[in-house]
Design an enzyme around this catalytic site. Structure first.
Site, PDB file in Angstrom:
ATOM      1  CD  GLU A   1     -13.681 -36.175  62.845  1.00 40.07           C
ATOM      2  OE1 GLU A   1     -13.819 -37.323  62.415  1.00 40.07           O
ATOM      3  OE2 GLU A   1     -12.838 -35.383  62.405  1.00 40.07           O
TER       4      GLU A   1
ATOM      5  CB  CYS B   1      -8.036 -31.236  70.177  1.00 39.37           C
ATOM      6  SG  CYS B   1      -8.220 -30.026  68.881  1.00 39.37           S
TER       7      CYS B   1
ATOM      8  CB  CYS C   1     -15.075 -23.349  60.193  1.00 41.44           C
ATOM      9  SG  CYS C   1     -14.165 -21.934  60.839  1.00 41.44           S
TER      10      CYS C   1
ATOM     11  CB  CYS D   1      -8.114 -21.193  56.933  1.00 44.07           C
ATOM     12  SG  CYS D   1      -8.526 -19.980  58.203  1.00 44.07           S
TER      13      CYS D   1
ATOM     14  CB  CYS E   1      -8.469 -25.410  57.597  1.00 45.14           C
ATOM     15  SG  CYS E   1      -9.377 -26.174  58.962  1.00 45.14           S
TER      16      CYS E   1
ATOM     17  N   GLY F   1     -14.108 -25.279  63.900  1.00 48.54           N
ATOM     18  CA  GLY F   1     -14.814 -24.025  64.159  1.00 48.54           C
ATOM     19  C   GLY F   1     -13.940 -22.922  64.707  1.00 48.54           C
ATOM     20  CD  GLU F   2     -12.140 -17.998  65.501  1.00 49.50           C
ATOM     21  OE1 GLU F   2     -11.160 -18.504  64.922  1.00 49.50           O
ATOM     22  OE2 GLU F   2     -12.046 -17.470  66.640  1.00 49.50           O
TER      23      GLU F   2
ATOM     24  CB  SER G   1      -6.665 -21.999  68.800  1.00 50.39           C
ATOM     25  OG  SER G   1      -5.983 -21.682  67.603  1.00 50.39           O
TER      26      SER G   1
ATOM     27  CB  SER H   1      -4.493 -19.588  63.421  1.00 51.75           C
ATOM     28  OG  SER H   1      -4.872 -20.651  64.262  1.00 51.75           O
ATOM     29  CG  LEU H   2       1.008 -14.748  62.497  1.00 54.37           C
ATOM     30  CD1 LEU H   2       0.026 -13.589  62.554  1.00 54.37           C
ATOM     31  CD2 LEU H   2       2.292 -14.380  63.255  1.00 54.37           C
ATOM     32  CG  HIS H   3      -1.456 -20.144  59.807  1.00 53.62           C
ATOM     33  ND1 HIS H   3      -0.872 -21.089  60.617  1.00 53.62           N
ATOM     34  CD2 HIS H   3      -2.789 -20.211  60.055  1.00 53.62           C
ATOM     35  CE1 HIS H   3      -1.815 -21.690  61.316  1.00 53.62           C
ATOM     36  NE2 HIS H   3      -2.970 -21.181  61.003  1.00 53.62           N
TER      37      HIS H   3
ATOM     38  CG  ASN I   1      -1.357 -32.703  59.988  1.00 53.39           C
ATOM     39  OD1 ASN I   1      -0.397 -33.457  59.962  1.00 53.39           O
ATOM     40  ND2 ASN I   1      -1.623 -31.917  61.025  1.00 53.39           N
TER      41      ASN I   1
ATOM     42  CB  CYS J   1      -3.495 -29.640  63.365  1.00 50.80           C
ATOM     43  SG  CYS J   1      -2.635 -29.773  64.883  1.00 50.80           S
TER      44      CYS J   1
HETATM   45  N1  SAH Z   1     -10.457 -21.468  64.187  1.00 43.45           N
HETATM   46  C1  SAH Z   1      -9.447 -21.583  65.178  1.00 43.45           C
HETATM   47  C2  SAH Z   1      -9.326 -22.967  65.798  1.00 43.45           C
HETATM   48  C3  SAH Z   1      -9.350 -24.177  64.876  1.00 43.45           C
HETATM   49  S1  SAH Z   1      -7.943 -24.601  63.946  1.00 43.45           S
HETATM   50  C4  SAH Z   1      -8.103 -21.145  64.629  1.00 43.45           C
HETATM   51  O1  SAH Z   1      -8.037 -20.836  63.448  1.00 43.45           O
HETATM   52  O2  SAH Z   1      -7.169 -21.038  65.389  1.00 43.45           O
HETATM   53  C5  SAH Z   1      -6.701 -25.207  65.007  1.00 43.45           C
HETATM   54  C6  SAH Z   1      -5.306 -25.069  64.390  1.00 43.45           C
HETATM   55  O3  SAH Z   1      -5.048 -26.046  63.354  1.00 43.45           O
HETATM   56  C7  SAH Z   1      -5.124 -23.719  63.736  1.00 43.45           C
HETATM   57  O4  SAH Z   1      -3.876 -23.170  64.043  1.00 43.45           O
HETATM   58  C8  SAH Z   1      -5.214 -24.079  62.284  1.00 43.45           C
HETATM   59  O5  SAH Z   1      -4.657 -23.081  61.492  1.00 43.45           O
HETATM   60  C9  SAH Z   1      -4.487 -25.406  62.237  1.00 43.45           C
HETATM   61  N2  SAH Z   1      -4.725 -26.133  60.992  1.00 43.45           N
HETATM   62  C10 SAH Z   1      -5.807 -26.075  60.204  1.00 43.45           C
HETATM   63  N3  SAH Z   1      -5.667 -26.884  59.137  1.00 43.45           N
HETATM   64  C11 SAH Z   1      -4.473 -27.480  59.245  1.00 43.45           C
HETATM   65  C12 SAH Z   1      -3.771 -28.463  58.483  1.00 43.45           C
HETATM   66  N4  SAH Z   1      -4.303 -28.974  57.385  1.00 43.45           N
HETATM   67  N5  SAH Z   1      -2.562 -28.853  58.914  1.00 43.45           N
HETATM   68  C13 SAH Z   1      -2.039 -28.359  60.058  1.00 43.45           C
HETATM   69  N6  SAH Z   1      -2.661 -27.442  60.831  1.00 43.45           N
HETATM   70  C14 SAH Z   1      -3.851 -27.007  60.437  1.00 43.45           C
END
Ligand code: SAH
Length: 376
Positions: free
Chosen positions: A103, A116, A123, A127, A130, A176-177, A208, A230-232, A307, A350
């Protein structure tokens, strides 16, 4: 659901010229005994005039055009589904070979249009919050499949009534990464930046990553694009549970790589993405810990309200919690933006991108009901 006949993206007898950035195209024409400047001409036809075949390329001799028709093609992924959300966000489901699909999302905003883009079918990182990771991993995308997303979106946007919407920014934040598909992603980004193709500025192309530390250094050597991480979570114990890759490359190593990435450009910053998960990482203590962590790194923070997707254990933080969290960061002079949720009525937000992945791993079996629910 209608079954689609699957056409392979790559025709083994023809070279798909969307796979080639300018340097590779020059090599291609040199090998054909043609002038290297043909590379720039063909690049421009493909990406600026969105030519899908060689007949349109009128500044190229008829004989070369005929030869190219025999041995080459311009083939982007096919559009399987094209949806527009109430807020104008547009999402394409693109079909690849062997049943995979990905997508791509266009997010319009005041004075800006962000695309995007996905870099892998599925992937490997899994995570916990995700949707993409839940499907498992099938394969890396080719250059043609990555830049093909820009090509398809650009073409479709130009053909909208009025044709006013344009892609000004690209973020590699889809499925994907990107740093695990390094060479193809770098070639595709070369095409995004090339003046004879999309001509985007390096500040408007953002990759990212979940934190592939060695590849961050490699990226720094070969590409000038902006970096988002993507720190989180503000500590390893929590980040280990959200981003399993953290066990391999913990926060201290990740931030050291981030500092190296921006060291030679004084005004450059890393964008840190932080998904806001209710009761998990969104307390004022977490915010203070994050402030301490990011003190030594030129940073911007992007708070992303979580999301949801089917079968997830997480909930989005309340608006109050997000506001309170952001206020603590801003009081400490951290530039902080809360990302607006866009296109969630068409599952384009996202973390909601799923496409359809023919998985070879075990995760898809565990999440089989989920996959059914999110494929069109
Ligand atoms: N693999 C890469 C790029 C893809 S994810 C990465 O991890 O950065 C793009 C962004 O969306 C990342 O910051 C990811 O953590 C975030 N993301 C993934 N799942 C999400 C969700 N359910 N709600 C909000 N953001 C999310």
């Amino acid at each position: 659901m209608r079954a689609h006949a699957i056409k392979p993206l790559e025709n083994p007898t023809k070279a798909n010229l969307l796979n080639l950035d300018r340097a590779a195209l020059r090599g291609y024409f040199a090998a054909l005994g043609e002038k290297p400047f043909r590379a720039g001409q063909v690049l421009q036809w493909m990406h600026q005039y969105d030519a899908a075949d060689f007949d349109a390329m009128t500044n190229i001799s008829k004989s070369l055009r005929e030869r190219l028709k025999e041995i080459a093609e311009i083939r982007a992924p096919e559009i399987a589904l094209d949806q527009t959300a109430a807020d104008g966000t547009r999402k394409w489901l693109l079909r690849l070979d062997s049943g995979n699909s990905i997508e791509t999302v266009f997010i319009p905003a005041q004075g800006r249009g962000t695309l995007c883009v996905s870099s892998q079918a599925g992937c490997t990182l899994d995570c916990s919050f995700c949707a993409t990771g839940k499907q498992g991993f099938n394969r890396n995308l080719t250059v043609a499949e990555i830049i093909g997303q820009v090509w398809v979106a650009n073409r479709a946007l130009k053909r909208e009534p009025g044709g006013a919407r344009v892609i000004t920014n690209v973020v590699l934040m889809g499925m994907g990464e990107p740093l695990l598909n390094f060479d193809n992603v770098v070639s595709a980004m070369n095409i995004m930046l090339d003046d004879l193709a999309y001509g985007l500025s390096k500040r408007r192309v953002t990759l990212s990553t979940a934190g592939m530390v060695p590849m961050i250094d490699r990226l720094h050597e070969v590409s000038p694009v902006s970096l988002a991480v993507s720190l989180h979570a503000p500590n390893d114990a929590l980040r280990d549970t959200l981003v399993p890759l953290n066990k391999k490359y913990p926060i201290a190593e990740l931030l050291a790589a981030c500092r190296r990435y921006v060291a030679d450009e004084p005004r450059r910053r890393i964008t840190f993405e932080y998904v806001m998960l209710d009761g998990v990482n969104d307390s004022p203590e977490h915010a203070h810990e994050l402030v301490r962590l990011l003190k030594e790194v030129p940073s911007k923070v992007n708070l992303i309200p979580f999301n949801p997707f089917p079968n997830t254990q997480y909930k989005r933080s309340s608006a109050r919690a997000i506001e309170r969290f952001g206020a603590i960061l801003m009081e400490a002079d951290l530039v902080t933006i809360t990302r607006r949720t866009r296109g969630d009525d068409i599952d384009a937000a996202c973390g909601q991108l799923a496409g359809k992945v023919q998985d070879r791993g075990s995760r898809s079996r565990r999440y089989a009901p989920l996959r059914g629910a999110i494929t069109p």
